[in-house]
Design a protein around this motif. Structure first.
Motif, PDB file in Angstrom:
ATOM      1  N   SER A 266      56.337  31.089  28.470  1.00 54.34           N
ATOM      2  CA  SER A 266      56.024  31.555  29.823  1.00 54.34           C
ATOM      3  C   SER A 266      54.850  30.764  30.372  1.00 54.34           C
ATOM      4  O   SER A 266      54.067  30.157  29.632  1.00 54.34           O
ATOM      5  N   HIS A 267      54.734  30.796  31.693  1.00 57.45           N
ATOM      6  CA  HIS A 267      53.650  30.105  32.375  1.00 57.45           C
ATOM      7  C   HIS A 267      53.190  30.980  33.530  1.00 57.45           C
ATOM      8  O   HIS A 267      53.979  31.327  34.411  1.00 57.45           O
ATOM      9  N   GLN A 268      51.922  31.359  33.501  1.00 56.10           N
ATOM     10  CA  GLN A 268      51.325  32.205  34.534  1.00 56.10           C
ATOM     11  C   GLN A 268      50.253  31.402  35.267  1.00 56.10           C
ATOM     12  O   GLN A 268      49.361  30.830  34.646  1.00 56.10           O
ATOM     13  N   GLU A 269      50.356  31.359  36.585  1.00 57.90           N
ATOM     14  CA  GLU A 269      49.346  30.712  37.407  1.00 57.90           C
ATOM     15  C   GLU A 269      48.695  31.766  38.290  1.00 57.90           C
ATOM     16  O   GLU A 269      49.397  32.534  38.963  1.00 57.90           O
ATOM     17  N   VAL A 270      47.376  31.825  38.279  1.00 55.67           N
ATOM     18  CA  VAL A 270      46.672  32.826  39.073  1.00 55.67           C
ATOM     19  C   VAL A 270      45.586  32.168  39.912  1.00 55.67           C
ATOM     20  O   VAL A 270      44.996  31.157  39.514  1.00 55.67           O
ATOM     21  N   THR A 271      45.353  32.754  41.070  1.00 55.24           N
ATOM     22  CA  THR A 271      44.226  32.400  41.922  1.00 55.24           C
ATOM     23  C   THR A 271      43.559  33.684  42.361  1.00 55.24           C
ATOM     24  O   THR A 271      44.233  34.643  42.770  1.00 55.24           O
ATOM     25  N   ILE A 272      42.242  33.733  42.227  1.00 56.74           N
ATOM     26  CA  ILE A 272      41.470  34.920  42.604  1.00 56.74           C
ATOM     27  C   ILE A 272      40.526  34.517  43.730  1.00 56.74           C
ATOM     28  O   ILE A 272      39.662  33.657  43.550  1.00 56.74           O
ATOM     29  N   LEU A 273      40.722  35.137  44.884  1.00 59.51           N
ATOM     30  CA  LEU A 273      39.880  34.887  46.049  1.00 59.51           C
ATOM     31  C   LEU A 273      38.969  36.082  46.261  1.00 59.51           C
ATOM     32  O   LEU A 273      39.423  37.228  46.270  1.00 59.51           O
ATOM     33  N   ARG A 274      37.677  35.814  46.431  1.00 62.96           N
ATOM     34  CA  ARG A 274      36.698  36.884  46.599  1.00 62.96           C
ATOM     35  C   ARG A 274      36.172  36.896  48.030  1.00 62.96           C
ATOM     36  O   ARG A 274      36.256  35.891  48.744  1.00 62.96           O
ATOM     37  N   PRO A 275      35.596  38.030  48.474  1.00 59.13           N
ATOM     38  CA  PRO A 275      35.139  38.152  49.868  1.00 59.13           C
ATOM     39  C   PRO A 275      34.087  37.123  50.270  1.00 59.13           C
ATOM     40  O   PRO A 275      33.956  36.824  51.456  1.00 59.13           O
ATOM     41  N   ASP A 276      33.331  36.580  49.312  1.00 57.96           N
ATOM     42  CA  ASP A 276      32.331  35.570  49.655  1.00 57.96           C
ATOM     43  C   ASP A 276      32.955  34.187  49.840  1.00 57.96           C
ATOM     44  O   ASP A 276      32.249  33.217  50.122  1.00 57.96           O
ATOM     45  N   GLY A 277      34.264  34.089  49.676  1.00 57.44           N
ATOM     46  CA  GLY A 277      34.959  32.831  49.859  1.00 57.44           C
ATOM     47  C   GLY A 277      35.154  32.022  48.593  1.00 57.44           C
ATOM     48  O   GLY A 277      35.812  30.984  48.617  1.00 57.44           O
ATOM     49  N   SER A 278      34.607  32.476  47.477  1.00 59.27           N
ATOM     50  CA  SER A 278      34.774  31.742  46.217  1.00 59.27           C
ATOM     51  C   SER A 278      36.181  31.948  45.669  1.00 59.27           C
ATOM     52  O   SER A 278      36.813  32.978  45.887  1.00 59.27           O
ATOM     53  N   GLU A 279      36.669  30.941  44.970  1.00 62.03           N
ATOM     54  CA  GLU A 279      38.001  30.982  44.374  1.00 62.03           C
ATOM     55  C   GLU A 279      37.932  30.610  42.902  1.00 62.03           C
ATOM     56  O   GLU A 279      37.112  29.780  42.506  1.00 62.03           O
ATOM     57  N   VAL A 280      38.805  31.217  42.130  1.00 60.92           N
ATOM     58  CA  VAL A 280      38.958  30.872  40.719  1.00 60.92           C
ATOM     59  C   VAL A 280      40.446  30.689  40.455  1.00 60.92           C
ATOM     60  O   VAL A 280      41.270  31.484  40.893  1.00 60.92           O
ATOM     61  N   HIS A 281      40.771  29.628  39.721  1.00 61.29           N
ATOM     62  CA  HIS A 281      42.161  29.340  39.370  1.00 61.29           C
ATOM     63  C   HIS A 281      42.293  29.290  37.850  1.00 61.29           C
ATOM     64  O   HIS A 281      41.383  28.855  37.158  1.00 61.29           O
ATOM     65  N   ASP A 282      43.445  29.726  37.356  1.00 60.24           N
ATOM     66  CA  ASP A 282      43.719  29.592  35.933  1.00 60.24           C
ATOM     67  C   ASP A 282      45.212  29.391  35.739  1.00 60.24           C
ATOM     68  O   ASP A 282      46.040  30.032  36.403  1.00 60.24           O
ATOM     69  N   SER A 283      45.553  28.490  34.840  1.00 61.36           N
ATOM     70  CA  SER A 283      46.938  28.201  34.487  1.00 61.36           C
ATOM     71  C   SER A 283      47.112  28.550  33.025  1.00 61.36           C
ATOM     72  O   SER A 283      46.474  27.951  32.158  1.00 61.36           O
ATOM     73  N   ARG A 284      47.973  29.520  32.727  1.00 59.73           N
ATOM     74  CA  ARG A 284      48.032  30.124  31.401  1.00 59.73           C
ATOM     75  C   ARG A 284      49.409  29.969  30.750  1.00 59.73           C
ATOM     76  O   ARG A 284      50.365  30.639  31.123  1.00 59.73           O
ATOM     77  N   PRO A 285      49.515  29.110  29.754  1.00 64.23           N
ATOM     78  CA  PRO A 285      50.766  28.979  29.015  1.00 64.23           C
ATOM     79  C   PRO A 285      50.846  30.016  27.900  1.00 64.23           C
ATOM     80  O   PRO A 285      49.832  30.566  27.466  1.00 64.23           O
ATOM     81  N   MET A 286      52.053  30.272  27.415  1.00 62.32           N
ATOM     82  CA  MET A 286      52.241  31.132  26.255  1.00 62.32           C
ATOM     83  C   MET A 286      53.567  30.796  25.593  1.00 62.32           C
ATOM     84  O   MET A 286      54.592  30.656  26.268  1.00 62.32           O
TER      85      MET A 286
END
Length: 473
Positions: free
Chosen positions: A157-177
């Motif tokens: 499986s492959h999960q891609e996530v993006t987390i956007l916060r109210p201050d405008g910062s973003e975090v990305h992660d690409s997760r294989p399994m």
């Protein structure tokens, strides 16, 4: 990614519009985020000489959260669009109301990478996967004429996530399994027994499809099945138990780990609530939850709130020193988040969850621990179990265990269950082996209807006075 278009994985959602919606949802809140996810999963099962299942699933969506005190407003959708986001904002704001909170600072950033970002599904051609399953089946049957059935599976499986916060910062992660499992059934004079072996992690399929890897799994599955052909009914009663290294740490995970998650302790429902700084385990017992181990099944570069994962000490030399925390529970308890805010998917709100939970080793030779066992059980494999978080009481079934009398390992036993409670078991640990090991990468953990991948580990451990449930007294 461009400045004007928010495209974590080829969505058409405009970044600035999404940020404006998120800020509206969290107006007056203390925390919140927009969590976007795309997931793809492939599973192949070769059973009894033929392909039984070949599946491919793809999903994507978002979860929008607003948090104020103990209250959480959460809305999610499988449609990533401004219209769906507008509807989600209306739902999330119901929990915040007029607000009055001040937004907490965003998590610290991290540049570490704990695993590859390559999609493992495309790492091997479909015909190669099918051919590998056929080879596993043939190899397993050729190992022993008593093998009557083989089941082999490959999952990626492959999960891609993006987390956007109210201050405008973003975090990305690409997760294989990835994971490969081999199970065999053997028959001897009408008696049938099963053995299985499994493993994987946040890695590509290349290593798992190598014959040296799956052949070792097939041999291990056969070994367990053949051992159980000679198993006798398990004894019953209170006795000392030696647990093997690695996967038996699942008992630690269930009986103790859940009780050290922040939400249960904040609410006072854990058997360990209110015991911070007190001795809850025997001297020498140190337990960690560590999401930072490279390529491990339970590892996460960042949790599902964007907090970098941590190497968190929970019990140090028998003293309770920490809980696993997400952002909400950490804030309410006046401590820092530990990188344990996890969720099954965009359709679920995050909560405190374990990553890789393990007990550090000691200095005792495992053989000496078994030699010191006068009348007990040596358990090296576990199946399912049940745990009551409020009191830590557990029941676990053994898939491979042996009777030990006067320090001599005797016949394997069948039907053995270990019964006790985590708080008592911790204090009754009498020896820790020098062979700490992590499991091969096959654990899943359930909590409040959510499932996430986890890892466990421990050295060989001697515990005094556990109740063994069996079929003979």
């Amino acid at each position: 990614m461009s400045d004007d278009s928010f495209r974590p994985f080829e969505t058409t959602l405009d970044r600035e519009a999404a940020l404006a919606q998120l800020r509206e949802a969290t107006r007056g809140a203390e925390d919140g985020e927009l969590f976007l996810e795309r997931r793809r999963a492939e599973g192949l099962l070769f059973d009894d000489g033929r392909v039984k299942t070949a599946s491919y699933d793809a999903s994507e969506g978002f979860g929008l959260r607003a948090v104020l005190g103990e209250v959480t407003g959460y809305a999610h959708s499988s449609e990533i669009s401004e219209a769906a986001l507008t509807r989600a904002v209306e739902t999330a704001r119901l929990a915040v109301g007029d607000g009055g909170g001040t937004l907490a600072d965003a998590p610290a950033r991290t540049n570490k990478r704990l695993y590859t970002d390559a999609d493992p599904i495309t790492g091997a051609e479909f015909p190669v996967k099918l051919d590998t399953l056929r080879q596993i089946d043939a190899f397993s049957r050729d190992l022993d004429p008593r093998v009557v059935q083989v089941s082999a599976s490959i999952a990626a499986s492959h999960q891609e996530v993006t987390i956007l916060r109210p201050d405008g910062s973003e975090v990305h992660d690409s997760r294989p399994m990835t994971r490969v499992n081999v199970s065999v059934i053997v028959d001897q004079n009408g008696r049938r027994e099963t053995g299985s072996a499994s493993g994987g992690g946040r890695i590509g399929l290349d290593g798992l499809l190598d014959p040296s890897d799956w052949q070792s799994k097939a041999r291990e599955a056969l070994r367990i099945a053949v051992v159980n052909l000679d198993a006798v009914p398990a004894p019953a009663g209170v006795m000392d138990v030696v647990l093997g290294p690695g996967w038996p740490g699942i008992l630690l995970h269930e009986a103790i780990g859940h009780g050290l998650e922040g939400d249960f302790n904040r609410k006072g429902s854990s058997a360990f609530a209110g015991l911070m700084g007190q001795r809850i385990a025997a001297r020498g017992v140190t337990v960690l939850d560590d999401g930072t181990i490279h390529d491990r099944r339970g590892s996460i570069t960042v949790d599902d709130e964007g907090t970098p994962s941590g190497k968190n000490v929970l019990i140090e030399d028998g003293i309770l020193v920490g809980y696993m925390q997400d952002r909400q529970n950490a804030r309410l308890m006046g401590v820092k988040p530990t990188g344990n805010g996890r969720r099954e998917s965009y359709a679920h709100a995050p909560m405190p969850r374990m990553t890789n939970t393990y007990m550090l080793g000691g200095d005792t030779e495992p053989a000496d621990m078994v030699a010191d066992l006068k009348d007990g059980i040596y358990a090296v494999g576990f199946g399912g179990g049940q745990v009551d978080i409020t009191n830590g009481k557990f029941v676990f079934s053994c898939t491979e265990a042996y009777r030990v009398e006067n320090g001599k390992v005797g016949a394997p036993v069948k039907g053995a269950t270990l019964i006790g409670d985590g708080a008592t078991a911790l204090k009754q640990i009498r020896a820790l082996g020098n062979d700490m090991a992590l499991d091969p990468g096959m654990g899943n953990c359930g909590k409040q209807g959510q499932w996430v991948p986890v890892g466990v580990g421990q050295p060989t451990v001697m515990i005094g006075g556990l109740t063994v449930g069996g079929s003979a007294s």
